[in-house]
Design an enzyme around this catalytic site. Structure first.
Site, PDB file in Angstrom:
ATOM      1  N   ASP A  45       0.825  -1.210   0.000  1.00  0.00           N
ATOM      2  CA  ASP A  45       0.000   0.000   0.000  1.00  0.00           C
ATOM      3  C   ASP A  45       0.857   1.256   0.000  1.00  0.00           C
ATOM      4  O   ASP A  45       1.969   1.266   0.537  1.00  0.00           O
ATOM      5  CB  ASP A  45      -0.910   0.034   1.228  1.00  0.00           C
ATOM      6  CG  ASP A  45      -1.991  -1.036   1.189  1.00  0.00           C
ATOM      7  OD1 ASP A  45      -2.305  -1.505   0.086  1.00  0.00           O
ATOM      8  OD2 ASP A  45      -2.501  -1.383   2.260  1.00  0.00           O
ATOM      9  N   ALA A  46       0.309   2.328  -0.535  1.00  0.00           N
ATOM     10  CA  ALA A  46       1.039   3.601  -0.565  1.00  0.00           C
ATOM     11  C   ALA A  46       1.420   4.061   0.841  1.00  0.00           C
ATOM     12  O   ALA A  46       2.480   4.652   1.044  1.00  0.00           O
ATOM     13  CB  ALA A  46       0.201   4.676  -1.256  1.00  0.00           C
TER      14      ALA A  46
END
Length: 206
Positions: A45-46
């Site tokens: 995930d970012a």
């Protein structure tokens, strides 16, 4: 074409993709890599940090990203993915046992995991400053967990810790399938030559 395997320490806020299809504010991998043959072996995930593996070899990609079925779990060659997880609150023995035994999420029960509490000074890496820093609330302590999982449900680690009452504040992936982050700096990457032992562990022939 020679196999390329890259270990990358993904910074916070960088998407695990090369193109920004949704017009998000997050940076992509494009500023870091120009080789168009590379594929991501297991997204991150970012808002998560740490080890991201990229490769141009489909066999390697599949070996890393395809999780074992529950019936094959005990005999799987995969060594899982280990995360360093900073959570809000103190971790109880009951919470550890629940994380280890498998947590019932909306999309099914997770496979058994390996969970233990570690002091910040005992983490296997020297922590770097995150930008932005984690949220902190006065009078509420935080704890660090080392959590190894053997599958890849969407946002699985965050959902697991939240389910047992431990909101995730910071998430760093330390290892994937036996490959470790080591002392790799944030935003840095290294090319790795696959050894015979690596191939045996991944169950591939090269």
């Amino acid at each position: 074409m020679a196999t390329s395997l890259i270990l990358f320490n993904k910074p916070y806020g960088v998407q695990s993709q090369f193109r920004d299809d949704n017009g998000n504010a997050h940076t992509t991998l494009a500023p870091y890599f120009t080789d168009k043959s590379l594929r991501i072996a297991g997204r991150l995930d970012a808002t998560s940090e740490g080890l991201l593996i990229l490769t141009n070899d489909g066999q390697v990609n599949k070996a890393i990203t395809q999780p074992p079925r529950a019936t094959q779990f005990k005999n799987s060659n995969k060594q899982g993915k280990t995360y360093l997880v900073q959570v809000e609150g103190l971790v109880s023995a009951a919470q550890l046992a629940e994380l280890s035994g498998g947590v019932m999420l909306k999309d099914g029960k997770t496979l058994p995991a390996v969970a233990k509490v570690v002091a910040e000074a005992e983490l296997p890496i020297q922590l770097w400053q995150r930008n932005p820093p984690i949220r902190e609330r006065k009078n509420i302590p935080t704890s660090w967990l080392m959590l190894t999982i053997y599958e890849g449900k969407n946002r699985q680690v965050r959902r697991m810790t939240a389910h047992v009452g431990l909101p995730c504040l910071r998430l760093i992936r330390w290892s994937v399938a036996g490959f470790e982050l080591g002392e790799l700096g944030v935003g840095k990457f290294v090319h790795v030559h696959l050894t015979n032992e690596d191939c045996r562990r991944l169950g591939i022939t090269h």
